[in-house]
Design an enzyme around this catalytic site. Structure first.
Site, PDB file in Angstrom:
ATOM      1  N   HIS A  46       0.825  -1.217   0.000  1.00  0.00           N
ATOM      2  CA  HIS A  46       0.000   0.000   0.000  1.00  0.00           C
ATOM      3  C   HIS A  46       0.856   1.264   0.000  1.00  0.00           C
ATOM      4  O   HIS A  46       1.844   1.367   0.727  1.00  0.00           O
ATOM      5  CB  HIS A  46      -0.904   0.019   1.241  1.00  0.00           C
ATOM      6  CG  HIS A  46      -2.025  -0.960   1.171  1.00  0.00           C
ATOM      7  ND1 HIS A  46      -2.698  -1.410   2.274  1.00  0.00           N
ATOM      8  CD2 HIS A  46      -2.620  -1.576   0.115  1.00  0.00           C
ATOM      9  CE1 HIS A  46      -3.635  -2.260   1.921  1.00  0.00           C
ATOM     10  NE2 HIS A  46      -3.607  -2.377   0.614  1.00  0.00           N
ATOM     11  N   GLU A  47       0.443   2.234  -0.812  1.00  0.00           N
ATOM     12  CA  GLU A  47       1.095   3.561  -0.884  1.00  0.00           C
ATOM     13  C   GLU A  47       2.586   3.472  -1.177  1.00  0.00           C
ATOM     14  O   GLU A  47       3.381   4.242  -0.646  1.00  0.00           O
ATOM     15  CB  GLU A  47       0.854   4.352   0.411  1.00  0.00           C
ATOM     16  CG  GLU A  47      -0.595   4.612   0.716  1.00  0.00           C
ATOM     17  CD  GLU A  47      -1.293   5.406  -0.368  1.00  0.00           C
ATOM     18  OE1 GLU A  47      -0.613   6.118  -1.122  1.00  0.00           O
ATOM     19  OE2 GLU A  47      -2.534   5.292  -0.465  1.00  0.00           O
ATOM     20  N   GLY A  48       2.980   2.551  -2.022  1.00  0.00           N
ATOM     21  CA  GLY A  48       4.380   2.439  -2.416  1.00  0.00           C
ATOM     22  C   GLY A  48       5.075   1.299  -1.699  1.00  0.00           C
ATOM     23  O   GLY A  48       5.074   1.237  -0.475  1.00  0.00           O
ATOM     24  N   GLN A  90       9.934   2.978  -1.222  1.00  0.00           N
ATOM     25  CA  GLN A  90      10.232   3.865  -0.089  1.00  0.00           C
ATOM     26  C   GLN A  90      11.747   4.024   0.091  1.00  0.00           C
ATOM     27  O   GLN A  90      12.229   5.108   0.434  1.00  0.00           O
ATOM     28  CB  GLN A  90       9.602   3.318   1.189  1.00  0.00           C
ATOM     29  CG  GLN A  90       8.098   3.114   1.132  1.00  0.00           C
ATOM     30  CD  GLN A  90       7.333   4.367   0.767  1.00  0.00           C
ATOM     31  OE1 GLN A  90       7.691   5.465   1.174  1.00  0.00           O
ATOM     32  NE2 GLN A  90       6.265   4.203   0.014  1.00  0.00           N
TER      33      GLN A  90
END
Length: 578
Positions: free
Chosen positions: A441-443, A448
């Site tokens: 999720h979200e990268g 990251q």
């Protein structure tokens, strides 16, 4: 857990001081405690009871093509909406409570712990509305953001496609211009497919507002190359007029099918087609080519939200494991053959696993609430630029560290329960499965790492801001004989990360530096969490000492191993696989 949240908010982060700011005028720490009380109660009474149903009764498509969810989902989401959290930190003119972000995130933590898949619908909706308020036209805000914040409509983010994964610069969804003077914004016809769309189709709300990334063709009909050609569009499920009234006509957004996931099963996950069979009308948000700029408006808080949900899943598993270990009698201490069996907590290795979970879950919670506090400093603090610098550096860690290590915590919770942990008689296996999705999720974890090393750690002012905060903690800890040894450990780790940053960038070639991104993220992440744990010791709370001691004894030493190949300039990952 509630006592810990109060300690973090009101003692460590001094959230009560925010009531003195104009944005939060008329509010007090007592008001925020009452809000937390209400959210804790609603989460426990309305969402927690349906968490298992959300897992075992996966979304299904009925004969009419409608997505069906467990019966209690709509009722639970209505209870969430009634708390006011959808618009909690928004301006009063939009029905918002103007709560500090820190309080909003803490309140949402109770819901993430109760049923992370159920609350996924509302978190996406709040982020969707926030983006439209920030980048939409006045009419777009009124027509689309207001019903989202009222909970009448729900929202999504439509980024990825079946063939591109995270490589958004390669997306192929087209947006053909149709009318520049539409009251709802420049109108386009979209055509393409979007994959992995959480909450992409359901019957929970009157309408679904999709925020879709697409490319406007060049004059020759080709699509622009790279991410610079991406624009952002509002594409509603049901068409609306200029005043936001539903027309009763379906927009050309069609459900192709549902993805059946490892975890978060209660959140429908969809493959959507745009412009197949009927036109899919979308209204551009912001300027052409600025889609990613607009979309990333919501990324900081979205990534804090993912990190927070990871922390709460770890916390949920830890609490089950701790309760089980205290009650379960099994075995005897080494060297003792007879006598009564002892509780699992009397075994050293079980205590190790419990301390690890505590250090991970509580540390991750503290980190993400600290980041939420930085959001408040950005919005209304005396030095918003300094807060922005520190937040930018910490966001990759705030998202990725709880996701990775929360999974380890949930694995340890299963282990503490032994054979029982692998059965559906206990919730820990569901927590593990739900947790595994947070690493995507979200990268992803790797993305990251690239963000941290290539974009953030390459900026000296960001690292200097972080080092100054760590050094302030070190100075206070060195004055306390009980913390001095930890302070020396942390100082050495900080220096090692500094050397690793220089080593990773020794070639000045981003492609070479990228080979070190993930081990760098691992080491940097543990440095950050060690700093968080040491800073918490300023409170003098006995219950926070053991997990801190565990982290410095068993976790912080791992930094050296992770950074060793970075410091050595290891080039193995630059070689082609055989």
């Amino acid at each position: 857990m509630r006592a810990l949240i109060d300690t973090l908010l009101f003692d460590w982060l001094q959230v009560g001081q925010l009531s003195e700011r104009e944005r939060h005028a008329g509010q007090s720490a007592d008001d925020w405690r009452l809000m937390l009380d209400a959210c804790e109660r609603v989460a426990a009474e309305q969402l927690a009871p349906i968490n298992r149903a959300c897992d075992v009764e996966e979304p299904q498509v009925d004969a009419q093509g409608r997505v069906q969810l467990p019966a209690g989902t709509a009722r639970a989401l209505k209870a969430y909406i009634d708390t006011g959290l959808l618009a909690a930190s928004q301006d009063a003119e939009w029905g918002g409570l103007q709560l500090p972000c820190t309080v909003e995130m803490a309140a949402n933590a109770f819901f993430s712990k109760a049923s992370v898949a159920c609350v996924g619908y509302t978190l996406l909706t709040a982020g969707n509305a926030s983006l439209i308020l920030a980048h939409g036209s006045p009419r777009q805000r009124e027509v689309f953001a207001r019903p989202l914040l009222e909970g009448r409509w729900f929202g999504t983010m439509c980024l990825s496609e079946p063939a591109i994964g995270s490589s958004l610069g390669d997306l192929t969804t087209r947006a053909e211009p149709e009318a520049a003077d539409d009251p709802l914004g420049p109108r386009y016809r979209l055509k393409g497919s979007k994959m992995w769309i959480s909450a992409g189709e359901h019957e929970l709300s009157e309408n679904i507002v999709h925020l879709v990334l697409a490319k406007v063709p060049l004059p020759d009909g080709s699509l622009p190359l790279g991410s610079g050609g991406i624009s952002l569009f509002i594409v509603p499920k049901w068409r609306v007029d200029a005043d936001g009234r539903l027309s009763g006509e379906r927009n050309g957004v069609g459900l192709v099918g549902l993805n059946h996931k490892l975890g978060w099963r209660g959140t429908s996950n969809c493959l959507l087609n745009f412009g197949e069979g009927a036109p899919a009308y979308g209204y551009r948000v912001g300027a052409e080519g600025q889609g990613l700029v607009c979309m990333f408006h919501m990324m900081n808080e979205a990534r804090i939200g993912v990190g927070l949900s990871a922390a709460m899943l770890a916390m949920a598993g830890y609490e089950v494991a701790l309760g089980y270990a205290r009650e379960r009698l099994q075995g005897r201490p080494p060297g003792q053959r007879g006598g009564a069996q002892v509780a699992l907590t009397d075994h050293a290795d079980v205590r190790r696993m419990l301390l690890a979970q505590q250090a991970i879950a509580q540390g991750a919670l503290a980190l993400n609430l600290f980041c939420a506090r930085l959001v408040d400093e950005q919005r209304s603090g005396a030095d918003p630029q300094q807060a922005a610098r520190l937040l930018a550096l910490l966001i990759p860690v705030a998202k990725s560290w709880p996701s990775q290590w929360g999974l380890e915590a949930n694995s340890l919770a299963i282990q503490v329960l032994g054979g029982a942990g692998y059965t559906r008689d206990w919730p820990v296996e569901q927590y593990w499965r739900d947790q595994r999705l947070n690493m995507i999720h979200e990268g992803t974890h790797g993305i990251q790492g690239l963000d941290l090393l290539l974009r953030k750690a390459s900026q000296p002012d960001l690292l200097q801001t972080f080092a100054a905060r760590v050094n302030a903690t070190l100075e206070a800890a060195l004055a306390d004989p009980q913390q001095a040894a930890w302070a020396h450990q942390l100082a050495a780790a900080l220096a090692m990360v500094g050397r690793a940053t220089q080593a990773a960038w020794a070639s000045a070639d981003p492609a070479v530096a990228a080979r070190h991104a993930t081990p760098y993220l691992q080491g940097f992440g543990h440095l950050v969490l060690a700093w968080i744990w040491l800073d918490l010791q300023r409170l003098g709370r006995a219950e926070l000492r053991a997990p801190c001691a565990y982290f410095f004894a068993y976790e912080l030493p791992l930094v050296q191993a992770w950074l060793a190949p970075v410091l050595a300039g290891e080039d193995l990952l630059g070689e082609a696989l055989a």
